[in-house]
Design a protein around this motif. Structure first.
Motif, PDB file in Angstrom:
ATOM      1  N   CYS A 133       0.843 -32.655  57.463  1.00  0.00           N
ATOM      2  CA  CYS A 133       2.235 -33.159  58.674  1.00  0.00           C
ATOM      3  C   CYS A 133       2.926 -32.537  59.923  1.00  0.00           C
ATOM      4  O   CYS A 133       2.180 -31.761  60.005  1.00  0.00           O
ATOM      5  CB  CYS A 133       3.527 -33.416  57.316  1.00  0.00           C
ATOM      6  N   CYS A 181       3.584 -29.714  59.598  1.00  0.00           N
ATOM      7  CA  CYS A 181       2.556 -28.042  60.062  1.00  0.00           C
ATOM      8  C   CYS A 181       2.103 -28.057  61.152  1.00  0.00           C
ATOM      9  O   CYS A 181       1.456 -27.645  61.518  1.00  0.00           O
ATOM     10  CB  CYS A 181       1.398 -28.530  58.810  1.00  0.00           C
ATOM     11  N   CYS A 234       0.634 -34.116  52.894  1.00  0.00           N
ATOM     12  CA  CYS A 234       0.123 -32.690  53.877  1.00  0.00           C
ATOM     13  C   CYS A 234      -0.221 -31.875  52.750  1.00  0.00           C
ATOM     14  O   CYS A 234       0.134 -31.244  51.348  1.00  0.00           O
ATOM     15  CB  CYS A 234       0.844 -32.234  54.185  1.00  0.00           C
ATOM     16  N   SER A 242      -1.710 -29.088  53.551  1.00  0.00           N
ATOM     17  CA  SER A 242      -0.982 -27.822  54.113  1.00  0.00           C
ATOM     18  C   SER A 242       0.161 -27.344  52.801  1.00  0.00           C
ATOM     19  O   SER A 242       0.197 -26.369  52.390  1.00  0.00           O
ATOM     20  CB  SER A 242      -0.846 -27.463  55.493  1.00  0.00           C
ATOM     21  N   CYS A 243       1.321 -28.386  52.851  1.00  0.00           N
ATOM     22  CA  CYS A 243       1.920 -27.917  52.763  1.00  0.00           C
ATOM     23  C   CYS A 243       3.232 -28.565  51.181  1.00  0.00           C
ATOM     24  O   CYS A 243       4.023 -28.457  50.309  1.00  0.00           O
ATOM     25  CB  CYS A 243       3.671 -27.857  53.533  1.00  0.00           C
TER      26      CYS A 243
HETATM   27 ZN   LIG Z   1       2.882 -30.082  55.720  1.00  0.00          ZN
END
Ligand SMILES: [Zn+2]
Ligand SMILES: [Zn+2]
Length: 53
Positions: free
Chosen positions: A33, A36, A6, A8-9
């Motif tokens: 994901c 997110c 992912c 973002s995370c």
């Molecule tokens: Zn994520």
């Protein structure tokens, strides 16, 4: 191996629910994901740093 994470995370993406699209600025692949996506966590393009919702 081509592990997708992912953007973002940085979590490894599950088989289902993940989404991906091209960065609107540079066209690089951005992965998110399901977590997110549902929480509307902003993404950050790994190639150019472009961020968005
Ligand atoms: Zn994520
Ligand atoms: Zn980009």
């Amino acid at each position: 191996m081509n592990e997708k994470r992912c953007t973002s995370c940085n979590a490894p993406l599950a088989k289902t629910g993940a989404t991906w699209f091209g960065c609107p600025d540079c066209g690089a692949q951005v992965l998110r994901c399901v977590n997110c996506r549902e929480q509307s966590i902003p993404y950050l393009c790994p190639a150019c740093g472009f961020g968005g919702p």
